[in-house]
Scaffold this motif. Structure first.
Motif, PDB file in Angstrom:
ATOM      1  N   HIS A 191       0.817  -1.199   0.000  1.00 54.11           N
ATOM      2  CA  HIS A 191       0.000   0.000   0.000  1.00 54.11           C
ATOM      3  C   HIS A 191       0.861   1.263   0.000  1.00 54.11           C
ATOM      4  CE1 HIS A 191      -3.032  -2.928   1.292  1.00 54.11           C
ATOM      5  NE2 HIS A 191      -3.928  -2.063   0.877  1.00 54.11           N
ATOM      6  N   VAL A 192       0.248   2.338  -0.481  1.00 49.09           N
ATOM      7  CA  VAL A 192       0.835   3.677  -0.414  1.00 49.09           C
ATOM      8  C   VAL A 192      -0.193   4.562   0.264  1.00 49.09           C
ATOM      9  CG1 VAL A 192       1.676   5.649  -1.733  1.00 49.09           C
ATOM     10  CG2 VAL A 192       2.180   3.327  -2.515  1.00 49.09           C
ATOM     11  N   VAL A 193       0.271   5.447   1.145  1.00 53.20           N
ATOM     12  CA  VAL A 193      -0.654   6.335   1.830  1.00 53.20           C
ATOM     13  C   VAL A 193      -0.200   7.779   1.645  1.00 53.20           C
ATOM     14  CG1 VAL A 193       0.570   6.089   4.028  1.00 53.20           C
ATOM     15  CG2 VAL A 193      -1.816   6.827   4.028  1.00 53.20           C
ATOM     16  N   VAL A 194      -1.171   8.662   1.440  1.00 51.28           N
ATOM     17  CA  VAL A 194      -0.920  10.094   1.266  1.00 51.28           C
ATOM     18  C   VAL A 194      -1.713  10.835   2.327  1.00 51.28           C
ATOM     19  CG1 VAL A 194      -1.125  12.050  -0.289  1.00 51.28           C
ATOM     20  CG2 VAL A 194      -0.605   9.784  -1.213  1.00 51.28           C
ATOM     21  N   ALA A 195      -1.089  11.830   2.954  1.00 50.82           N
ATOM     22  CA  ALA A 195      -1.757  12.573   4.031  1.00 50.82           C
ATOM     23  C   ALA A 195      -1.754  14.063   3.726  1.00 50.82           C
ATOM     24  CB  ALA A 195      -1.063  12.317   5.362  1.00 50.82           C
ATOM     25  N   LEU A 196      -2.815  14.731   4.141  1.00 49.09           N
ATOM     26  CA  LEU A 196      -2.916  16.183   4.072  1.00 49.09           C
ATOM     27  C   LEU A 196      -3.643  16.645   5.324  1.00 49.09           C
ATOM     28  CD1 LEU A 196      -2.572  18.864   2.539  1.00 49.09           C
ATOM     29  CD2 LEU A 196      -4.799  18.424   1.471  1.00 49.09           C
ATOM     30  N   ASN A 197      -2.962  17.445   6.129  1.00 49.53           N
ATOM     31  CA  ASN A 197      -3.518  17.927   7.394  1.00 49.53           C
ATOM     32  C   ASN A 197      -3.909  16.745   8.288  1.00 49.53           C
ATOM     33  OD1 ASN A 197      -3.112  20.603   6.600  1.00 49.53           O
ATOM     34  ND2 ASN A 197      -5.099  20.670   5.578  1.00 49.53           N
ATOM     35  N   ASN A 198      -5.212  16.493   8.435  1.00 48.92           N
ATOM     36  CA  ASN A 198      -5.652  15.414   9.319  1.00 48.92           C
ATOM     37  C   ASN A 198      -6.306  14.262   8.563  1.00 48.92           C
ATOM     38  OD1 ASN A 198      -7.968  16.886   8.599  1.00 48.92           O
ATOM     39  ND2 ASN A 198      -9.048  16.251  10.447  1.00 48.92           N
ATOM     40  N   GLU A 199      -6.081  14.167   7.267  1.00 48.82           N
ATOM     41  CA  GLU A 199      -6.763  13.164   6.453  1.00 48.82           C
ATOM     42  C   GLU A 199      -5.750  12.321   5.693  1.00 48.82           C
ATOM     43  OE1 GLU A 199     -10.733  12.972   3.587  1.00 48.82           O
ATOM     44  OE2 GLU A 199      -9.763  14.885   4.049  1.00 48.82           O
ATOM     45  N   CYS A 200      -6.040  11.016   5.580  1.00 47.88           N
ATOM     46  CA  CYS A 200      -5.183  10.074   4.858  1.00 47.88           C
ATOM     47  C   CYS A 200      -5.978   9.377   3.765  1.00 47.88           C
ATOM     48  CB  CYS A 200      -4.637   8.999   5.803  1.00 47.88           C
ATOM     49  SG  CYS A 200      -3.209   9.477   6.765  1.00 47.88           S
ATOM     50  N   TRP A 201      -5.308   9.134   2.631  1.00 48.30           N
ATOM     51  CA  TRP A 201      -5.852   8.322   1.560  1.00 48.30           C
ATOM     52  C   TRP A 201      -4.940   7.118   1.355  1.00 48.30           C
ATOM     53  CZ3 TRP A 201      -5.866  13.531   1.760  1.00 48.30           C
ATOM     54  CH2 TRP A 201      -7.084  14.192   1.542  1.00 48.30           C
ATOM     55  N   PHE A 202      -5.517   5.927   1.427  1.00 49.25           N
ATOM     56  CA  PHE A 202      -4.764   4.684   1.273  1.00 49.25           C
ATOM     57  C   PHE A 202      -5.001   4.122  -0.122  1.00 49.25           C
ATOM     58  CE2 PHE A 202      -5.189   5.256   5.760  1.00 49.25           C
ATOM     59  CZ  PHE A 202      -4.068   4.674   6.331  1.00 49.25           C
ATOM     60  N   TYR A 203      -3.913   3.802  -0.812  1.00 48.81           N
ATOM     61  CA  TYR A 203      -3.979   3.249  -2.151  1.00 48.81           C
ATOM     62  C   TYR A 203      -3.333   1.867  -2.175  1.00 48.81           C
ATOM     63  CZ  TYR A 203      -4.924   8.019  -3.830  1.00 48.81           C
ATOM     64  OH  TYR A 203      -5.464   9.261  -4.051  1.00 48.81           O
ATOM     65  N   SER A 204      -3.970   0.951  -2.871  1.00 43.02           N
ATOM     66  CA  SER A 204      -3.322  -0.312  -3.182  1.00 43.02           C
ATOM     67  C   SER A 204      -2.473  -0.113  -4.422  1.00 43.02           C
ATOM     68  CB  SER A 204      -4.366  -1.405  -3.438  1.00 43.02           C
ATOM     69  OG  SER A 204      -3.750  -2.543  -4.021  1.00 43.02           O
ATOM     70  N   ILE A 205      -1.316  -0.728  -4.477  1.00 39.10           N
ATOM     71  CA  ILE A 205      -0.460  -0.590  -5.662  1.00 39.10           C
ATOM     72  C   ILE A 205      -1.072  -1.275  -6.874  1.00 39.10           C
ATOM     73  CG2 ILE A 205       1.643  -0.351  -4.309  1.00 39.10           C
ATOM     74  CD1 ILE A 205       2.248  -3.282  -4.887  1.00 39.10           C
ATOM     75  N   GLU A 206      -2.152  -2.026  -6.659  1.00 39.67           N
ATOM     76  CA  GLU A 206      -2.818  -2.726  -7.759  1.00 39.67           C
ATOM     77  C   GLU A 206      -4.065  -2.001  -8.252  1.00 39.67           C
ATOM     78  OE1 GLU A 206      -3.597  -6.495  -6.066  1.00 39.67           O
ATOM     79  OE2 GLU A 206      -1.498  -7.163  -6.128  1.00 39.67           O
TER      80      GLU A 206
END
Length: 213
Positions: free
Chosen positions: A1-16
């Protein structure tokens, strides 16, 4: 997985997958993120939000079902966090390095696996208990100073003795005990950490040995 954060929020991505697998709010600003193959550890305002990555629970709509560490009865002064497949590791501003067991190395089972409230595969929020804390190193403290550790087999308390520049050992002031960064090896049994004085140490969690670098 890859995760991106901005302020207080995270988005989780599967590499697939192209679309985000899940996204969560953490109420307070995110300072650091660590992942292993099953879990995410989010450092926010001195505490770690630990939860399973959604696809590992078999439900992309799953709630965070998070545990916050340290718990409400402990000081929230975590300054750095690391995670391996087996351990969650935290450094604190008061000079502790804490170890929690997130996965049993013999069976591969994680601390949050079990029957949920609805009979599902994951534990329900009401049944979710924190992972066991198995070790603690306190930087700059002596074992006979009235402090007690939580390590296996009688506790883990170590003393980091400094050199005053004239060849005489001394103890650093309490304000300089704080852990500023931790970098473990892949298994988490050894790590390198730095303190508030920007000095670097090697810590062997297997035999509780600390050496200056």
């Amino acid at each position: 997985h890859v995760v991106v954060a901005l302020n207080n929020e995270c988005w989780f991505y599967s590499i697939e997958e192209e679309a985000p697998e899940m996204n969560f709010d953490y109420i307070t600003s995110i300072e650091s993120i660590r992942l292993n193959s099953r879990h995410a550890a989010i450092l926010s305002e001195g505490r770690i939000h630990l939860h399973r990555i959604a696809s590992q629970a078999g439900d992309q709509g799953v709630d965070k079902n998070e545990i916050v560490l340290p718990g409400s009865g402990a000081s929230g002064d975590v300054t750095s966090v690391a995670m391996t497949e087996t351990f969650l590791i935290a450094g604190t501003g008061s000079g502790s390095i804490l170890y929690w067991l997130v996965s049993d190395p013999s069976s591969g089972a994680t601390w949050d696996e079990g029957e949920g409230d609805d009979g599902g595969q994951g534990p329900g929020l009401q049944n979710l208990a924190p992972p066991p804390q198995i070790n603690e190193y306190r930087h700059g403290h002596k074992g006979d100073d009235g402090l007690s550790g939580s390590g296996v087999g009688g506790g883990t308390i170590n003393s980091a003795i400094m050199d005053d520049g004239y060849g005489s050992p001394r103890r650093a002031p309490a304000s300089q005990h704080g852990i500023t960064s931790i970098v473990p090896n892949a298994s988490g049994t050894h790590l390198v950490f730095s303190d508030a004085r920007r000095q670097v140490f090697f810590y062997n969690a297997v035999n509780d040995q600390v050496l200056p670098v």
